[in-house]
Design an enzyme around this catalytic site. Structure first.
Site, PDB file in Angstrom:
ATOM      1  N   HIS A 386      16.296  16.682   1.527  1.00 18.66           N
ATOM      2  CA  HIS A 386      17.179  17.114   2.609  1.00 18.66           C
ATOM      3  C   HIS A 386      17.637  15.886   3.407  1.00 18.66           C
ATOM      4  CE1 HIS A 386      18.975  20.149   5.197  1.00 18.66           C
ATOM      5  NE2 HIS A 386      18.812  19.228   6.137  1.00 18.66           N
ATOM      6  N   ALA A 387      18.935  15.749   3.575  1.00 26.18           N
ATOM      7  CA  ALA A 387      19.491  14.542   4.181  1.00 26.18           C
ATOM      8  C   ALA A 387      18.980  14.336   5.606  1.00 26.18           C
ATOM      9  CB  ALA A 387      21.017  14.635   4.195  1.00 26.18           C
ATOM     10  N   HIS A 416      28.040  12.553   8.314  1.00 24.33           N
ATOM     11  CA  HIS A 416      27.165  13.238   9.265  1.00 24.33           C
ATOM     12  C   HIS A 416      25.942  12.368   9.586  1.00 24.33           C
ATOM     13  CE1 HIS A 416      25.009  16.723  11.045  1.00 24.33           C
ATOM     14  NE2 HIS A 416      23.954  16.081  10.581  1.00 24.33           N
ATOM     15  N   GLU A 417      25.293  11.884   8.536  1.00 28.05           N
ATOM     16  CA  GLU A 417      24.071  11.095   8.752  1.00 28.05           C
ATOM     17  C   GLU A 417      24.383   9.773   9.451  1.00 28.05           C
ATOM     18  OE1 GLU A 417      21.429  12.551   8.544  1.00 28.05           O
ATOM     19  OE2 GLU A 417      22.068  14.257   7.344  1.00 28.05           O
ATOM     20  N   HIS A 420      24.494   9.958  13.140  1.00 25.53           N
ATOM     21  CA  HIS A 420      23.190   9.834  13.814  1.00 25.53           C
ATOM     22  C   HIS A 420      22.825   8.363  13.976  1.00 25.53           C
ATOM     23  CE1 HIS A 420      22.110  14.057  13.727  1.00 25.53           C
ATOM     24  NE2 HIS A 420      22.147  14.150  12.418  1.00 25.53           N
ATOM     25  N   GLU A 444      24.151  15.979  16.436  1.00 22.46           N
ATOM     26  CA  GLU A 444      24.626  16.570  15.184  1.00 22.46           C
ATOM     27  C   GLU A 444      26.156  16.532  15.072  1.00 22.46           C
ATOM     28  OE1 GLU A 444      22.621  17.079  12.909  1.00 22.46           O
ATOM     29  OE2 GLU A 444      20.767  17.042  14.078  1.00 22.46           O
ATOM     30  N   HIS A 544      14.659  23.612   7.578  1.00 23.36           N
ATOM     31  CA  HIS A 544      14.340  23.403   8.992  1.00 23.36           C
ATOM     32  C   HIS A 544      13.171  24.248   9.491  1.00 23.36           C
ATOM     33  CE1 HIS A 544      18.340  22.017   8.111  1.00 23.36           C
ATOM     34  NE2 HIS A 544      18.299  21.246   9.177  1.00 23.36           N
ATOM     35  N   TYR A 554      22.879  22.839  15.558  1.00 23.15           N
ATOM     36  CA  TYR A 554      23.997  22.822  14.604  1.00 23.15           C
ATOM     37  C   TYR A 554      25.099  23.783  15.023  1.00 23.15           C
ATOM     38  CZ  TYR A 554      20.489  20.423  11.847  1.00 23.15           C
ATOM     39  OH  TYR A 554      19.521  19.539  11.432  1.00 23.15           O
TER      40      TYR A 554
HETATM   41  O1  X8Z Z   1      20.360  19.580   8.232  1.00 25.70           O
HETATM   42  C1  X8Z Z   1      21.516  19.207   8.336  1.00 25.70           C
HETATM   43  C2  X8Z Z   1      21.871  17.734   8.154  1.00 25.70           C
HETATM   44  C3  X8Z Z   1      20.817  16.843   8.627  1.00 25.70           C
HETATM   45  S1  X8Z Z   1      20.658  16.892  10.365  1.00 25.70           S
HETATM   46  C4  X8Z Z   1      22.110  17.440   6.691  1.00 25.70           C
HETATM   47  N1  X8Z Z   1      22.505  20.093   8.541  1.00 25.70           N
HETATM   48  C5  X8Z Z   1      22.235  21.516   8.654  1.00 25.70           C
HETATM   49  C6  X8Z Z   1      21.776  22.110   7.335  1.00 25.70           C
HETATM   50  O2  X8Z Z   1      21.888  21.439   6.306  1.00 25.70           O
HETATM   51  O3  X8Z Z   1      21.309  23.246   7.318  1.00 25.70           O
HETATM   52  C7  X8Z Z   1      23.909  19.778   8.706  1.00 25.70           C
HETATM   53  C8  X8Z Z   1      24.602  21.101   8.804  1.00 25.70           C
HETATM   54  C9  X8Z Z   1      23.538  22.125   9.080  1.00 25.70           C
HETATM   55 ZN    ZN Z   2      22.080  15.917  11.412  1.00 23.75          ZN
END
Ligand code: X8Z
Ligand code: ZN
Length: 645
Positions: A386-387, A416-417, A420, A444, A544, A554
């Protein structure tokens, strides 16, 4: 971005949830137990020694100095301790094994216990009159942890172990098709699929049988997490209580410079403004899916089966653009195709993102970023794919951790990354407690805001497209954007609605999955493709939840990024439609953005919002206006359809 392993405890202090550093303590409503009185003299001595004496009264004029000395010392100790925890966490996520988890949980335990100790000491200044700056820092200190432990070494250790374990279970999770019963994914006998592989298959396959199998298969990773999660909630709630909050739900919602309930109400108010757009999109997408798959697979009314939307969690639907578009709705570009055709490597994708930021006056990324980041999935070991974006030392050791695929989706995620990382870097002159986003939604939103400028005009500027397509392609572009941005909104809202109910006891463990699907059905209008029960733990199959990263951020970011984009385009002097605006290379927009980001968390978030947009509030009108041409189109398309679910 995540700062790190501290997820559990103080994420506040470290890297960012997909930036854990994002969770550094922030101000908010202080629902903390009344402090005990403490004399100024006593406070001075103990604060200078790095602690506040138990039961010591806090009164008198000198207390402000005591509080300042305490804060100075606390920040120094946290900074030192977070370094260790961040490195351990990086190790645990990029080499998942029992040893790295052991080291990570020890570091996390030490960090949590320090942060809890300091938070409890900070609470002793609650009833003292202090200047706003000192008060803000104390509040942040109290609110920094994501999952605080109570003041008990055994529970602190248990909490840290649970966090490392769940993260490892998710990261190493795979789906191994059962050879006996067979399945659509069976072609590769004996193969187990990683989440990254399944994500690609969910995006590209149009075989409902295979999609359903992957959907069910991935969710097998979660049931073993359920007892761990339940225990984590118990300990975290006890920790929140020890800090004076009713429960973790109140604590999580108290980090937004307003009372907890006002924050939840604001989220609902924003949702109500964008809901008509979501409902119109849902109606149209359902009709197209029905055309494509037929009544057997998708009914023309009711909820949409969750496995058909191009994403493992049905959270973003851009991957099914080909099904949703009209025959004559040509998009101006296919970003995946452009990435592939350009021949760029994964590292080149990151370089492309970096160039956008440097074009706005941000300093280039440090050499160590390129040496230490993880861009591709290693072949020989399990990692958390997960990024995330990391700030390991609160100075210059910033990195991203991704398993990049050469797709348009991942090019956007790279931006996106990097958002941050550039945020972390530009606020790194702030005091430790202010090295954070104005709120976690800001963190975010930064990279996403930049990605809104990946327009055809920009793609031509960087040589990925030859010509800027005409306005006849705009509707296709807006549809592509809406399938990601608008489709996400109810999901962004409901993940923490579920957690808030779990934390405050409204949803007992025996109803975890039922409550999850109730929200998924009500807000997203989707349904599980097969029967679910409490033997399943579907929230655990979303990063998450085991990763303990709050999710309301988000939802906020989706609203805020359009406000930011609108303001930056205005600063850039762009007068055309917002979906055609790109701020690439624009000095005025760059300065505005940099100035706001450099504030870090030093001021309440409305101040930062005002610095950039002139507004002090969340305002969904920016996202609604951006998509107005698409809304007009959807209303026309839906006029004879029965919408809703
Ligand atoms: O978790 C993330 C990023 C890292 S902060 C990749 N996002 C959420 C997800 O993937 O569920 C970005 C959009 C929503
Ligand atoms: Zn993020």
């Amino acid at each position: 971005m995540k700062k790190l392993a501290l997820v559990i405890a103080v994420a506040a202090l470290a890297a960012a949830g997909c930036d854990r550093a994002t969770d550094k303590p922030k101000p908010g409503q202080a629902e903390v137990a009344a402090p005990e009185a403490q004399s100024a003299d006593t406070a001075t001595d103990t604060a200078a020694a790095g602690g506040i004496a138990e039961d010591a009264p806090v009164t008198g004029a000198a207390v402000a100095d005591d509080a300042k000395a305490f804060l100075e010392d606390a920040q120094q100790r946290l900074e030192e301790m977070s370094l260790e925890a961040n490195h351990a966490s990086w190790l645990a996520q990029t080499y998942i094994n029992m040893d790295s988890q052991f080291v990570e949980s020890l570091a996390s335990e030490r960090f949590t216990s320090l942060a809890v100790e300091l938070a409890q000491q900070a609470a002793k200044f609650d009833d003292v009159e202090l200047d706003p700056e000192t008060r803000r820092m104390l509040t942040m200190l109290k609110q920094g942890l994501v999952f605080p432990a109570p003041n008990d070494p055994e529970l602190t250790a248990e909490l840290a172990q649970i966090g490392s374990k769940m993260q490892g279970m998710y990261g190493a999770g795979k789906y191994c098709p059962d050879k006996k019963t067979g399945g659509a994914a069976e072609a590769d006998e004996g193969k187990c699929y990683t989440l990254t592989e399944m994500g690609q298959m969910m995006a590209n396959s149009r075989d409902p049988k295979l999609l359903k199998e992957l959907w069910v298969g991935w969710r097998k990773v979660a049931p073993p997490m359920k007892p761990l999660y339940q225990r984590q909630v118990e300990i975290g709630n006890a920790g929140a209580k020890a800090l004076g909050y009713d429960n973790l739900s109140v604590m999580w919602r108290s980090k937004y410079d307003m009372p907890a309930d006002a924050f939840a109400a604001d989220m609902d108010a924003q949702w109500n403004k964008v809901k008509p757009l979501y409902e119109a999109l849902h109606c149209h997408v359902r009709a197209r899916l029905n055309d494509h798959y037929g009544d057997e697979v998708v009914a023309a009314t009711g909820k949409i089966p969750a496995h058909l939307l191009g994403n493992m969690w049905a959270q973003e639907w851009g991957n099914i653009y080909d099904i949703v578009k009209d025959d004559d709705m040509e998009a101006p570009y296919d970003l995946t195709q452009l990435v592939v055709d350009s021949g760029m490597s994964e590292k080149d994708m990151v370089k492309t993102g970096e160039k956008f930021f440097t074009s706005l006056g941000f300093k280039p990324l440090p050499e160590t970023f390129w040496e230490r980041s993880q861009f591709v999935q290693p072949r020989d070991r399990d990692v958390v794919c997960h990024a995330s974006a990391w700030d390991l030392d609160d100075k210059d050791d910033i990195r991203i951790k991704m398993c990049i695929n050469k797709t348009g989706e991942d090019l956007i995620t790279v931006h996106h990354e990097l958002g941050h990382n550039f945020y972390q870097r530009i606020y790194n002159k702030q005091p430790f407690l202010y090295k954070n986003g104005a709120n976690d939604g800001f963190h975010e939103a930064v990279g996403d805001t930049i990605a809104l400028s990946i327009t055809p005009k920009y793609l031509k500027q960087i040589g990925l497209m030859d010509e800027i397509p005409g306005e006849d392609k705009d509707l296709g572009y807006l549809m592509q954007q809406a399938l990601d941005k608008i489709a996400f909104l109810p999901f962004g809202l409901l993940v923490d609605k579920w957690r808030w109910q779990v934390f405050n006891g409204e949803v007992p463990p025996g109803d975890y999955n039922k409550a999850w699907w109730k929200l998924r059905e009500e807000y997203q209008g989707i349904q599980a493709p097969v029967a679910r029960s409490e033997a399943n733990f579907d929230p655990g199959a979303k990063y998450h939840i085991p990763g303990n990263t709050p999710y309301a951020r988000y939802f906020l970011a989706r609203i805020q990024q359009f406000q930011f984009h609108r303001a930056l385009c205005e600063a850039a002097g762009e007068t055309g439609p917002l979906h055609r605006c790109s701020i690439f290379k624009n000095e005025a927009a760059g300065k505005k953005l940099r100035d706001m980001l450099a504030m870090g968390a030093s001021k309440p978030w409305p101040d930062a919002m005002e610095a950039l947009t002139g507004q002090r509030e969340l305002d969904a009108s920016a996202i609604v206006d951006y998509f107005q041409p698409l809304m007009d189109y959807l209303q026309e398309q839906n006029k004879d359809r029965q919408c809703g679910w």
